[in-house]
Design an enzyme around this catalytic site. Sequence first.
Site, PDB file in Angstrom:
ATOM      1  N   GLY A  74       0.773  -1.118   0.027  1.00 57.72           N
ATOM      2  CA  GLY A  74       0.074   0.111   0.175  1.00 57.72           C
ATOM      3  C   GLY A  74       0.912   1.211  -0.040  1.00 57.72           C
ATOM      4  N   ASP A  75       0.347   2.425  -0.124  1.00 56.85           N
ATOM      5  CA  ASP A  75       0.826   3.788  -0.237  1.00 56.85           C
ATOM      6  C   ASP A  75       2.039   3.619  -1.233  1.00 56.85           C
ATOM      7  OD1 ASP A  75      -0.897   4.376   1.901  1.00 56.85           O
ATOM      8  OD2 ASP A  75       0.551   3.623   3.546  1.00 56.85           O
ATOM      9  N   GLY A  80       1.549   5.564  -4.010  1.00 58.02           N
ATOM     10  CA  GLY A  80       1.179   6.601  -4.890  1.00 58.02           C
ATOM     11  C   GLY A  80       0.169   6.418  -5.924  1.00 58.02           C
ATOM     12  N   LYS A  81      -0.772   5.470  -5.280  1.00 56.92           N
ATOM     13  CA  LYS A  81      -2.035   5.019  -6.597  1.00 56.92           C
ATOM     14  C   LYS A  81      -2.745   6.226  -6.870  1.00 56.92           C
ATOM     15  CE  LYS A  81      -3.324   2.017  -3.671  1.00 56.92           C
ATOM     16  NZ  LYS A  81      -2.055   2.053  -2.524  1.00 56.92           N
ATOM     17  N   GLY A 131      -5.826   5.733   2.093  1.00 56.79           N
ATOM     18  CA  GLY A 131      -5.640   7.084   2.276  1.00 56.79           C
ATOM     19  C   GLY A 131      -4.909   7.576   0.732  1.00 56.79           C
ATOM     20  N   HIS A 132      -5.346   7.961   0.028  1.00 57.10           N
ATOM     21  CA  HIS A 132      -4.816   8.374  -1.306  1.00 57.10           C
ATOM     22  C   HIS A 132      -4.489   9.758  -1.595  1.00 57.10           C
ATOM     23  CE1 HIS A 132      -6.345   4.307  -3.165  1.00 57.10           C
ATOM     24  NE2 HIS A 132      -6.138   4.161  -1.879  1.00 57.10           N
ATOM     25  N   GLN A 153      -5.047  -0.323  -0.874  1.00 64.01           N
ATOM     26  CA  GLN A 153      -3.926  -1.130  -0.269  1.00 64.01           C
ATOM     27  C   GLN A 153      -3.056  -1.591  -1.523  1.00 64.01           C
ATOM     28  OE1 GLN A 153      -7.706  -1.909   0.638  1.00 64.01           O
ATOM     29  NE2 GLN A 153      -7.094  -0.149   1.962  1.00 64.01           N
ATOM     30  N   THR A 208      -5.069  -6.988   4.851  1.00 64.26           N
ATOM     31  CA  THR A 208      -6.502  -6.337   5.036  1.00 64.26           C
ATOM     32  C   THR A 208      -7.460  -7.430   4.689  1.00 64.26           C
ATOM     33  OG1 THR A 208      -8.190  -4.270   4.602  1.00 64.26           O
ATOM     34  CG2 THR A 208      -6.586  -5.215   2.708  1.00 64.26           C
ATOM     35  N   PRO A 260       4.137   6.167  11.657  1.00 59.32           N
ATOM     36  CA  PRO A 260       5.449   6.221  10.606  1.00 59.32           C
ATOM     37  C   PRO A 260       5.214   4.652  10.054  1.00 59.32           C
ATOM     38  CG  PRO A 260       5.864   5.803  13.185  1.00 59.32           C
ATOM     39  CD  PRO A 260       4.294   6.135  12.946  1.00 59.32           C
ATOM     40  N   SER A 281       7.261   8.654 -11.650  1.00 53.85           N
ATOM     41  CA  SER A 281       6.859   9.821 -10.915  1.00 53.85           C
ATOM     42  C   SER A 281       7.957  10.390 -10.101  1.00 53.85           C
ATOM     43  CB  SER A 281       5.703   9.272  -9.991  1.00 53.85           C
ATOM     44  OG  SER A 281       5.150  10.406  -9.146  1.00 53.85           O
TER      45      SER A 281
HETATM   46  P1  GDP Z   1      -1.733   5.582  -1.976  1.00 50.39           P
HETATM   47  O1  GDP Z   1      -2.124   5.029  -0.942  1.00 50.39           O
HETATM   48  O2  GDP Z   1      -1.013   4.534  -2.769  1.00 50.39           O
HETATM   49  O3  GDP Z   1      -2.531   6.606  -2.726  1.00 50.39           O
HETATM   50  O4  GDP Z   1      -0.437   6.626  -1.664  1.00 50.39           O
HETATM   51  P2  GDP Z   1      -0.430   7.637  -0.444  1.00 50.39           P
HETATM   52  O5  GDP Z   1      -1.127   8.859  -0.852  1.00 50.39           O
HETATM   53  O6  GDP Z   1      -0.915   7.030   0.907  1.00 50.39           O
HETATM   54  O7  GDP Z   1       1.410   7.903  -0.257  1.00 50.39           O
HETATM   55  C1  GDP Z   1       2.084   8.442  -1.142  1.00 50.39           C
HETATM   56  C2  GDP Z   1       2.649   9.546  -0.865  1.00 50.39           C
HETATM   57  O8  GDP Z   1       3.780   9.804  -1.755  1.00 50.39           O
HETATM   58  C3  GDP Z   1       1.740  10.712  -0.828  1.00 50.39           C
HETATM   59  O9  GDP Z   1       2.469  11.633   0.100  1.00 50.39           O
HETATM   60  C4  GDP Z   1       1.973  11.286  -2.233  1.00 50.39           C
HETATM   61  O10 GDP Z   1       1.776  12.657  -2.341  1.00 50.39           O
HETATM   62  C5  GDP Z   1       3.491  11.016  -2.527  1.00 50.39           C
HETATM   63  N1  GDP Z   1       3.935  10.818  -3.719  1.00 50.39           N
HETATM   64  C6  GDP Z   1       3.357  10.171  -4.694  1.00 50.39           C
HETATM   65  N2  GDP Z   1       4.335   9.907  -5.667  1.00 50.39           N
HETATM   66  C7  GDP Z   1       5.500  10.845  -5.446  1.00 50.39           C
HETATM   67  C8  GDP Z   1       6.658  11.071  -6.174  1.00 50.39           C
HETATM   68  O11 GDP Z   1       7.002  10.575  -7.253  1.00 50.39           O
HETATM   69  N3  GDP Z   1       7.613  11.609  -5.319  1.00 50.39           N
HETATM   70  C9  GDP Z   1       7.348  12.091  -4.101  1.00 50.39           C
HETATM   71  N4  GDP Z   1       8.261  12.795  -3.281  1.00 50.39           N
HETATM   72  N5  GDP Z   1       6.369  11.975  -3.432  1.00 50.39           N
HETATM   73  C10 GDP Z   1       5.316  11.326  -4.268  1.00 50.39           C
HETATM   74  P1  IMO Z   2      -3.920   2.616   0.807  1.00 46.25           P
HETATM   75  O1  IMO Z   2      -4.847   2.472  -0.277  1.00 46.25           O
HETATM   76  C1  IMO Z   2      -1.200   1.014   3.826  1.00 46.25           C
HETATM   77  C2  IMO Z   2      -3.037  -1.923   6.429  1.00 46.25           C
HETATM   78  C3  IMO Z   2      -2.847  -1.576   8.087  1.00 46.25           C
HETATM   79  C4  IMO Z   2      -2.865  -2.891   8.485  1.00 46.25           C
HETATM   80  C5  IMO Z   2      -3.774  -3.937   7.549  1.00 46.25           C
HETATM   81  C6  IMO Z   2      -5.061  -4.159   7.859  1.00 46.25           C
HETATM   82  O2  IMO Z   2      -3.813   4.152   0.976  1.00 46.25           O
HETATM   83  O3  IMO Z   2      -2.578   1.929   0.136  1.00 46.25           O
HETATM   84  P2  IMO Z   2      -7.267  -2.826   8.134  1.00 46.25           P
HETATM   85  O4  IMO Z   2      -7.660  -1.549   8.841  1.00 46.25           O
HETATM   86  O5  IMO Z   2      -7.381  -2.567   6.404  1.00 46.25           O
HETATM   87  O6  IMO Z   2      -7.922  -3.852   8.566  1.00 46.25           O
HETATM   88  O7  IMO Z   2      -5.594  -2.963   8.535  1.00 46.25           O
HETATM   89  O8  IMO Z   2      -3.760  -3.275   6.384  1.00 46.25           O
HETATM   90  N1  IMO Z   2      -3.488  -0.818   5.517  1.00 46.25           N
HETATM   91  C7  IMO Z   2      -2.782  -0.231   4.741  1.00 46.25           C
HETATM   92  N2  IMO Z   2      -1.418   0.161   4.692  1.00 46.25           N
HETATM   93  N3  IMO Z   2      -2.014   1.444   2.940  1.00 46.25           N
HETATM   94  C8  IMO Z   2      -3.453   1.290   2.827  1.00 46.25           C
HETATM   95  O9  IMO Z   2      -4.365   1.830   1.925  1.00 46.25           O
HETATM   96  C9  IMO Z   2      -3.903   0.463   3.838  1.00 46.25           C
HETATM   97  N4  IMO Z   2      -5.097   0.103   4.182  1.00 46.25           N
HETATM   98  C10 IMO Z   2      -4.804  -0.920   5.282  1.00 46.25           C
HETATM   99  O10 IMO Z   2      -1.883  -0.660   8.177  1.00 46.25           O
HETATM  100  O11 IMO Z   2      -1.520  -3.285   8.524  1.00 46.25           O
HETATM  101 MG    MG Z   3      -2.400   5.431   1.220  1.00 46.11          MG
END
Ligand code: GDP
Ligand code: IMO
Ligand code: MG
Length: 428
Positions: free
Chosen positions: A12-13, A15-16, A40-41, A224, A239, A304, A414
């Site tokens: 997850g996270d 940068g989707k 959280g996107h 995720q 998840t 974190p 990116s």
């Molecule tokens: P998602 O859950 O996959 O949509 O990703 P998140 O938004 O949770 O986390 C990605 C983080 O990286 C966010 O704060 C974005 O703004 C940031 N981000 C995405 N692409 C880039 C990149 O290419 N460079 C940097 N520095 N930040 C990025």
């Molecule tokens: P995005 O879409 C990162 C993790 C939680 C935990 C596990 C199970 O922003 O990438 P849950 O509340 O789903 O039952 O928790 O999954 N988790 C994520 N980690 N990005 C996410 O979403 C997540 N959604 C759930 O931290 O380890």
């Molecule tokens: Mg996220």
Amino acid sequence: MANIIIVGTQWGDEGKGKIVDCLTEKSNIVARYQGGHNAGHTVVIGADKFILHLIPSGILHKDKMCIIGNGVVVDPLALIQEIDELKARGISVLGNLKVSKNAHLIMPYHVALDLSKELKKGNKKIGTTGRGIGPCYTDKASRSGIRMLDLFWPEIFMEKLRANVADTNYMLKQYPDVDKLDADKIYKDYISYGEILAPYVDDTDITINEAIKQGKNILFEGAQGTLLDVDHGTYPYVTSSSACAGGAMTGLGVGPKCIDEVLGVAKAYTTRVGEGPFPSELTDETGEGLREKGAEYGATTGRPRRCGWLDFVVLRHAVRVNGLTSLVITKLDILDGMDKIKVCVAYKYKDKLLKDFPKELPILEGCEPVYEELDGWSGHATAGVRSYDKLPQKAQDYIRAIEETLGVPVSIVSTGQDRDDIIYKKHS
Ligand code: GDP
Ligand code: IMO
Ligand code: MG
């Protein structure tokens, strides 16, 4: 453009959200297929930052339809709050957002169960987001869930609610600190949420299939990532939904033949939030450096994120179980300034070298990462670079190493948070 699934390839996270926002321009519909407000996107447009939890990341574009599919679990109050926040920032939501009648609702007892189960697990906890996701999907699978459409059938809703609240109160007896739930209060609250959400509720399976028939371009937004998928992830540290590409079919009610491309989003390194195995995790200064430079703190919970090197064993698994047609590499700029960059090419388990992601938790927990060291591009920067040939040669070599190792092209790179910090390498 075509019908494209955007899926996370790590934990997850990746940068989707940013990538979905960028590709929305050439799409007609953006549709979420699973997960809930555990996601959280983040989308950054100039000085404006938006964090979307339930609403697809295409909503910031005018006149694009956004769908929350049947596979998503919806906390109606969280959805109302997200709609209100967007409206307050001048984003038009009404008319652009549709929510499936079949989407299951997160109820207050799901949140209570999520939190109390985690507490009870102690040091074996999953580290959930505490949003009630797991218990809601549990009810869905055990056929006692409450769906969006139930809010418009008050008698049926009340009957189901009373039964569920009685069951939950019975279960919660083992947790003396948790308050008993009151079905009448929940009923009143949820009926009022239904009134607010009524204009958004839709037969989304019909809407999306009509659009596909008309040749519209659909972007399927995963939440995720592959390693958090309930089937293909690091179970039980996952998840409760199908985050992989296959989830897009069941989570929206479309057939597999309508999909043209599957884009796997991968960070140029790896992060994980919550508990569970993470072979290439760095618990040293390098890991801390990635966290600080990459601002690796959860977009939903602020926790974190654990950081580590890019892991090809993870990505090989993601390529396979999602049928990826190309990769998107994000946050390349966070590796700027490093002399050497490591990539995990295999795991060592006892005397064996593993190239494929092990399914057995004890094996995974006993794996040591095997690294190859690549040259960094220190002295040159990728941050904000917007054309591929302007990337430092060593950064291009890093991208090529990813393509060659995984046998999948990289279509997008990116290089910053902003919507415009993006390179379309091959993609039209
Ligand atoms: P998602 O859950 O996959 O949509 O990703 P998140 O938004 O949770 O986390 C990605 C983080 O990286 C966010 O704060 C974005 O703004 C940031 N981000 C995405 N692409 C880039 C990149 O290419 N460079 C940097 N520095 N930040 C990025
Ligand atoms: P995005 O879409 C990162 C993790 C939680 C935990 C596990 C199970 O922003 O990438 P849950 O509340 O789903 O039952 O928790 O999954 N988790 C994520 N980690 N990005 C996410 O979403 C997540 N959604 C759930 O931290 O380890
Ligand atoms: Mg996220």
